[in-house]
Design a protein around this motif. Structure first.
Motif, PDB file in Angstrom:
ATOM      1  N   TYR A   8       9.574  -2.391  36.140  1.00  0.00           N
ATOM      2  CA  TYR A   8       9.953  -1.179  35.163  1.00  0.00           C
ATOM      3  C   TYR A   8      10.837  -1.577  34.263  1.00  0.00           C
ATOM      4  O   TYR A   8      11.977  -2.387  34.291  1.00  0.00           O
ATOM      5  CB  TYR A   8      10.643  -0.072  36.165  1.00  0.00           C
ATOM      6  N   TYR A   9      10.465  -1.288  32.968  1.00  0.00           N
ATOM      7  CA  TYR A   9      11.477  -1.653  31.658  1.00  0.00           C
ATOM      8  C   TYR A   9      11.836  -0.347  31.213  1.00  0.00           C
ATOM      9  O   TYR A   9      11.010   0.784  31.193  1.00  0.00           O
ATOM     10  CB  TYR A   9      10.586  -2.508  30.851  1.00  0.00           C
ATOM     11  N   ARG A  10      12.766  -0.262  30.544  1.00  0.00           N
ATOM     12  CA  ARG A  10      13.304   0.892  29.559  1.00  0.00           C
ATOM     13  C   ARG A  10      12.255   1.185  28.377  1.00  0.00           C
ATOM     14  O   ARG A  10      11.840   0.018  27.887  1.00  0.00           O
ATOM     15  CB  ARG A  10      14.542   0.662  29.302  1.00  0.00           C
ATOM     16  N   LYS A  11      12.038   2.263  28.057  1.00  0.00           N
ATOM     17  CA  LYS A  11      11.083   2.621  26.921  1.00  0.00           C
ATOM     18  C   LYS A  11      11.767   2.078  25.578  1.00  0.00           C
ATOM     19  O   LYS A  11      10.887   1.586  25.027  1.00  0.00           O
ATOM     20  CB  LYS A  11      10.992   3.978  27.081  1.00  0.00           C
ATOM     21  N   ARG A  12      13.049   2.019  25.601  1.00  0.00           N
ATOM     22  CA  ARG A  12      13.428   2.020  24.096  1.00  0.00           C
ATOM     23  C   ARG A  12      14.165   0.859  24.029  1.00  0.00           C
ATOM     24  O   ARG A  12      15.240   0.524  23.401  1.00  0.00           O
ATOM     25  CB  ARG A  12      14.567   3.043  23.817  1.00  0.00           C
ATOM     26  N   VAL A  13      13.858  -0.429  24.524  1.00  0.00           N
ATOM     27  CA  VAL A  13      14.293  -1.897  24.610  1.00  0.00           C
ATOM     28  C   VAL A  13      14.138  -2.346  23.196  1.00  0.00           C
ATOM     29  O   VAL A  13      13.379  -2.053  22.508  1.00  0.00           O
ATOM     30  CB  VAL A  13      14.071  -2.824  25.654  1.00  0.00           C
ATOM     31  N   ASP A  14      14.867  -3.570  23.084  1.00  0.00           N
ATOM     32  CA  ASP A  14      14.824  -4.314  21.652  1.00  0.00           C
ATOM     33  C   ASP A  14      13.272  -4.750  21.788  1.00  0.00           C
ATOM     34  O   ASP A  14      12.833  -5.544  22.696  1.00  0.00           O
ATOM     35  CB  ASP A  14      15.563  -5.552  21.596  1.00  0.00           C
ATOM     36  N   PHE A  15      12.577  -4.607  20.719  1.00  0.00           N
ATOM     37  CA  PHE A  15      11.085  -4.984  20.697  1.00  0.00           C
ATOM     38  C   PHE A  15      10.882  -6.375  20.813  1.00  0.00           C
ATOM     39  O   PHE A  15       9.929  -6.912  21.457  1.00  0.00           O
ATOM     40  CB  PHE A  15      10.565  -4.475  19.092  1.00  0.00           C
ATOM     41  N   SER A  60      10.853  -2.906  15.452  1.00  0.00           N
ATOM     42  CA  SER A  60      10.731  -1.456  15.394  1.00  0.00           C
ATOM     43  C   SER A  60      10.225  -0.822  16.746  1.00  0.00           C
ATOM     44  O   SER A  60       9.220  -1.274  17.199  1.00  0.00           O
ATOM     45  CB  SER A  60       9.669  -0.717  14.495  1.00  0.00           C
ATOM     46  N   LYS A  61      10.985   0.150  17.530  1.00  0.00           N
ATOM     47  CA  LYS A  61      10.517   0.658  18.772  1.00  0.00           C
ATOM     48  C   LYS A  61       9.541   1.530  18.498  1.00  0.00           C
ATOM     49  O   LYS A  61       8.837   2.045  19.538  1.00  0.00           O
ATOM     50  CB  LYS A  61      11.701   1.064  19.312  1.00  0.00           C
ATOM     51  N   ASN A  62       9.236   1.962  17.486  1.00  0.00           N
ATOM     52  CA  ASN A  62       8.150   3.188  17.131  1.00  0.00           C
ATOM     53  C   ASN A  62       7.014   2.477  16.423  1.00  0.00           C
ATOM     54  O   ASN A  62       6.058   3.287  16.149  1.00  0.00           O
ATOM     55  CB  ASN A  62       8.663   4.272  16.281  1.00  0.00           C
ATOM     56  N   SER A  63       6.866   1.169  16.170  1.00  0.00           N
ATOM     57  CA  SER A  63       5.689   0.599  15.519  1.00  0.00           C
ATOM     58  C   SER A  63       4.555   0.609  16.558  1.00  0.00           C
ATOM     59  O   SER A  63       4.504   1.105  17.750  1.00  0.00           O
ATOM     60  CB  SER A  63       5.771  -0.843  15.416  1.00  0.00           C
ATOM     61  N   ARG A  64       3.236   0.660  15.859  1.00  0.00           N
ATOM     62  CA  ARG A  64       1.875   0.399  16.617  1.00  0.00           C
ATOM     63  C   ARG A  64       2.140  -0.380  17.740  1.00  0.00           C
ATOM     64  O   ARG A  64       1.425   0.025  18.949  1.00  0.00           O
ATOM     65  CB  ARG A  64       0.755   0.235  15.583  1.00  0.00           C
ATOM     66  N   ALA A  65       2.290  -1.729  17.515  1.00  0.00           N
ATOM     67  CA  ALA A  65       2.383  -2.459  18.625  1.00  0.00           C
ATOM     68  C   ALA A  65       3.172  -2.244  19.790  1.00  0.00           C
ATOM     69  O   ALA A  65       2.520  -2.383  20.878  1.00  0.00           O
ATOM     70  CB  ALA A  65       2.642  -3.882  18.086  1.00  0.00           C
ATOM     71  N   ALA A  66       4.268  -1.601  19.563  1.00  0.00           N
ATOM     72  CA  ALA A  66       5.307  -1.438  20.676  1.00  0.00           C
ATOM     73  C   ALA A  66       4.626   0.036  21.416  1.00  0.00           C
ATOM     74  O   ALA A  66       4.740   0.099  22.796  1.00  0.00           O
ATOM     75  CB  ALA A  66       6.649  -0.903  20.046  1.00  0.00           C
TER      76      ALA A  66
END
Length: 112
Positions: A8-15, A60-66
């Motif tokens: 489990y990882y946090r959703k908003r971690v450093d990309f 970017s935490k909201n990027s396509r890849a993320a």
């Protein structure tokens, strides 16, 4: 062989920390590439895959890849990168939650 445990990882971690931990990159065509090196350059990083592709990405935490990594929208692994089955199995058992999981913070060095 035993079942791989769930991660489990946090959703908003450093990309970039997430990329350096998972070592997979989803291309726009839905192919998962294995990451060979990640060279950070401020807000950008140069990524080299095992199949020889080099490209520059921004954090970017909201990027396509993320989003594709979190939602597992990639279809198959790259044949040239030869991503091993154990890594794909480990990635399939990885979950991203908003309020639960590792934040992938830097480990503190012991004071000597």
């Amino acid at each position: 062989m035993s079942k791989p445990k769930k991660r489990y990882y946090r959703k908003r971690v450093d990309f970039f920390r997430l990329l350096s931990k998972i070592k997979l990159w989803p291309s726009r065509t839905g192919v998962l590439h294995g990451i060979k090196t990640i060279e950070r350059k401020g807000a950008y990083a140069e990524i080299t895959t095992h199949c020889g592709h080099k490209f520059v990405v921004s954090t970017s935490k909201n990027s396509r890849a993320a989003r594709w990594l979190r939602n597992k929208w990639a279809f198959h692994a790259c044949r040239a990168c030869r991503v091993p089955d154990w890594k794909l199995e480990k990635y399939s058992k990885t979950f991203f939650a908003q309020h639960y999981g590792s934040r992938l913070e830097e480990e503190k060095q012991p004071v000597r």
